[in-house]
Scaffold this active site. Sequence first.
Site, PDB file in Angstrom:
ATOM      1  N   GLU A  36       0.628  -1.123   0.110  1.00 22.10           N
ATOM      2  CA  GLU A  36       0.326  -0.155  -0.210  1.00 22.10           C
ATOM      3  C   GLU A  36       0.923   1.209  -0.112  1.00 22.10           C
ATOM      4  O   GLU A  36       1.446   1.512   0.967  1.00 22.10           O
ATOM      5  CB  GLU A  36      -0.985  -0.167   1.112  1.00 22.10           C
ATOM      6  CG  GLU A  36      -1.267   0.781   1.142  1.00 22.10           C
ATOM      7  CD  GLU A  36      -2.745   1.537   3.207  1.00 22.10           C
ATOM      8  OE1 GLU A  36      -3.277   1.725   2.681  1.00 22.10           O
ATOM      9  OE2 GLU A  36      -2.421   0.588   3.221  1.00 22.10           O
ATOM     10  N   ASP A  47      -4.167   9.949   9.109  1.00 16.60           N
ATOM     11  CA  ASP A  47      -2.730   9.906   9.300  1.00 16.60           C
ATOM     12  C   ASP A  47      -2.195  10.316  10.449  1.00 16.60           C
ATOM     13  O   ASP A  47      -2.385  11.440  11.159  1.00 16.60           O
ATOM     14  CB  ASP A  47      -1.610  10.490   8.414  1.00 16.60           C
ATOM     15  CG  ASP A  47      -2.188   9.672   6.570  1.00 16.60           C
ATOM     16  OD1 ASP A  47      -2.617   8.967   6.893  1.00 16.60           O
ATOM     17  OD2 ASP A  47      -1.923  10.751   6.290  1.00 16.60           O
TER      18      ASP A  47
END
Length: 258
Positions: A36, A47
């Site tokens: 990924e 994130d």
Amino acid sequence: MNNKLLMAHQVAGYPDNETALTAAKALIAGGTGILEVQLAFSDPSADGPAIQTACSSVLAKGYTVKDGLSYIAEIKKRHPEIPVFIMTYGSLVYRPGVENFVKQAHDAGVSGLIVPDLPFDCDEGLTAACKKYGMHNIPVAAPSMTEERLHKMATAGFKYIYTALRAGITGSRTVITDEMLSFIDKAAEGGSTILGGFGISTGEQSALLAPHVTGVIAGSVFVNLITNNYDPANPEESRKKIFEAIKAKAEELTAPLK
């Protein structure tokens, strides 16, 4: 636990292309089944600090989406057997035009796209474009979803569903609960291949997830290993350390999946 795999996350170009390629090689050597690859973005919604810092570092060097796609093309050149999924955010997909972005990703060798801030049922044509180019749009299921909406996603015919084990940001350690596992099982009700993660960093966690998913997702743990072992004054030696550290961690995470 047959047919289980590790999907490992990295940021394209972090801390530089050659080191990132070394990390990708180590991930594959350690048993990773899907890479990924994140295209750096300046305003992420999911994130944590490790990945945000990596993205900021890459962007500060002027690294572009085109650079990221070239990086992925190089991975596919070196490791044609490994599927690569892009993880990114909606504005990077929308800006050049959704179909144009998907075509560029396809041409780089990408098999699937994960765009967490594009709703699965209002995706600006992403699913249709992916189907046109033989790729997969991989929606993200979060525990904050209503039962009705999760059912709608689960039965919408997606090949893959990415299940985030908890709300919030990636990176901090996740304690896997029965409630999380129940959520994953509900996401699988329509027959989609389930990829599950968010804060996964140990073989113990991987073993707990394995009966409920096809793919265990790990990201920040690998980004941290790069950050902690990289010395810009000695990149060659750093790459050796990074390779060994990442390969060992990937082997730890994949051991329960075999």
